[in-house]
Design a protein around this motif. Sequence first.
Motif, PDB file in Angstrom:
ATOM      1  N   LEU A 185       0.530  -1.460   0.345  1.00  0.00           N
ATOM      2  CA  LEU A 185      -0.063  -0.059   0.082  1.00  0.00           C
ATOM      3  C   LEU A 185       1.197   1.125  -0.252  1.00  0.00           C
ATOM      4  O   LEU A 185       1.413   1.238   1.047  1.00  0.00           O
ATOM      5  N   HIS A 186       0.389   1.963  -0.798  1.00  0.00           N
ATOM      6  CA  HIS A 186       0.967   3.342  -0.838  1.00  0.00           C
ATOM      7  C   HIS A 186       0.365   4.564  -0.524  1.00  0.00           C
ATOM      8  O   HIS A 186      -0.479   4.538  -1.004  1.00  0.00           O
ATOM      9  N   SER A 187       1.027   5.831  -0.321  1.00  0.00           N
ATOM     10  CA  SER A 187       0.442   7.160  -0.104  1.00  0.00           C
ATOM     11  C   SER A 187       0.672   8.328  -0.243  1.00  0.00           C
ATOM     12  O   SER A 187       0.456   8.806  -0.112  1.00  0.00           O
ATOM     13  N   ASP A 242       9.296   3.194  -0.514  1.00  0.00           N
ATOM     14  CA  ASP A 242       8.280   3.814   1.094  1.00  0.00           C
ATOM     15  C   ASP A 242       6.655   2.942   1.310  1.00  0.00           C
ATOM     16  O   ASP A 242       6.521   3.902   2.463  1.00  0.00           O
ATOM     17  N   ALA A 243       6.530   2.764   0.452  1.00  0.00           N
ATOM     18  CA  ALA A 243       5.041   1.473   0.521  1.00  0.00           C
ATOM     19  C   ALA A 243       5.291   0.544   1.944  1.00  0.00           C
ATOM     20  O   ALA A 243       6.237  -0.113   1.918  1.00  0.00           O
ATOM     21  N   ARG A 244       4.175   0.273   2.599  1.00  0.00           N
ATOM     22  CA  ARG A 244       4.254  -0.772   3.677  1.00  0.00           C
ATOM     23  C   ARG A 244       3.174  -2.657   2.404  1.00  0.00           C
ATOM     24  O   ARG A 244       2.079  -1.980   1.634  1.00  0.00           O
ATOM     25  N   PRO A 245       4.256  -3.169   3.533  1.00  0.00           N
ATOM     26  CA  PRO A 245       3.214  -4.619   2.961  1.00  0.00           C
ATOM     27  C   PRO A 245       1.700  -5.098   2.565  1.00  0.00           C
ATOM     28  O   PRO A 245       0.929  -4.050   4.402  1.00  0.00           O
ATOM     29  N   LEU A 246       0.705  -5.099   2.526  1.00  0.00           N
ATOM     30  CA  LEU A 246      -0.553  -5.605   2.636  1.00  0.00           C
ATOM     31  C   LEU A 246      -0.487  -6.733   3.576  1.00  0.00           C
ATOM     32  O   LEU A 246      -0.229  -7.596   3.550  1.00  0.00           O
ATOM     33  N   GLU A 247      -1.623  -6.359   4.466  1.00  0.00           N
ATOM     34  CA  GLU A 247      -1.419  -7.606   5.692  1.00  0.00           C
ATOM     35  C   GLU A 247      -2.625  -8.336   4.960  1.00  0.00           C
ATOM     36  O   GLU A 247      -3.183  -8.225   4.096  1.00  0.00           O
ATOM     37  N   GLU A 248      -1.907  -9.485   5.290  1.00  0.00           N
ATOM     38  CA  GLU A 248      -3.422 -10.877   4.523  1.00  0.00           C
ATOM     39  C   GLU A 248      -4.399 -10.776   5.841  1.00  0.00           C
ATOM     40  O   GLU A 248      -4.360 -10.568   6.253  1.00  0.00           O
TER      41      GLU A 248
END
Length: 248
Positions: A185-187, A242-248
């Motif tokens: 996910l990115h913002s 800079d993005a974070r992993p999508l939670e399962e």
Amino acid sequence: MPPNERLRLCLSRSGHTLASLAEQVRTDPKTVARWISTGRVPHRRNAHAVARVLGVDVRELWPSLEQLRESGTGADQDLKSVHLQRSEVPIEQWRTMFAATERSIDILVYAALFLHEQIPGWNDLLREKAENGVRVRVLIGDPGCEAVRVRGEEENFGHGIQSRCHLATMHYRPLAVVPGVEVRLHSTTLYNSLYRADDHMYVNTHLYGVNAYGNPLLRLERTAPQGLFDAYAASMEAVWNDARPLEE
């Protein structure tokens, strides 16, 4: 023109035949033979494809090709076509581009639900590619971020884009556990949506207040380092980092 002895020698060293090299670069063995026997300089795309297969610098095979680039001509060779709207490109053309991928798929969007809505088995296609060794990376907009909220206001779509981003996370979540597939996910403010399949890329530009499907689309093909293709690819890398992993 004299024969291209550089190409002949590199071909011999590589272990490839005329036929196998032609197959790798998607051309005819007779064409490869002419490149050697007549010294003819191929189209830039073919030249760089040959250099990659043989594992050499393209300047070693065709110095004149890069001299032309350095003189300022051909700076836009990566740009293959421009479409007034994304919707002008048939969906089968999108599917064909991704289905032909052999190394990597990169997608940078807010939601791009049209991929799931119009390409049957989109997740299955990505899963199959990953199982065959293709690196798959997908960046979707964080539904709760400020950039997504602002984009909704700019397009007079209210919470619609946030809802579509949320739906995209639901679509891609099953892929988060598939080896070879990463979803983040990115913002960031999305200046362009990017769809990359190996050395091919669609760049969906974004005009202020216009929905993505109605915006211009650039079709790029990587023909040389430091061109348009690499510039957009570097942009995606910056967002990815800079993005974070999508939670399962």
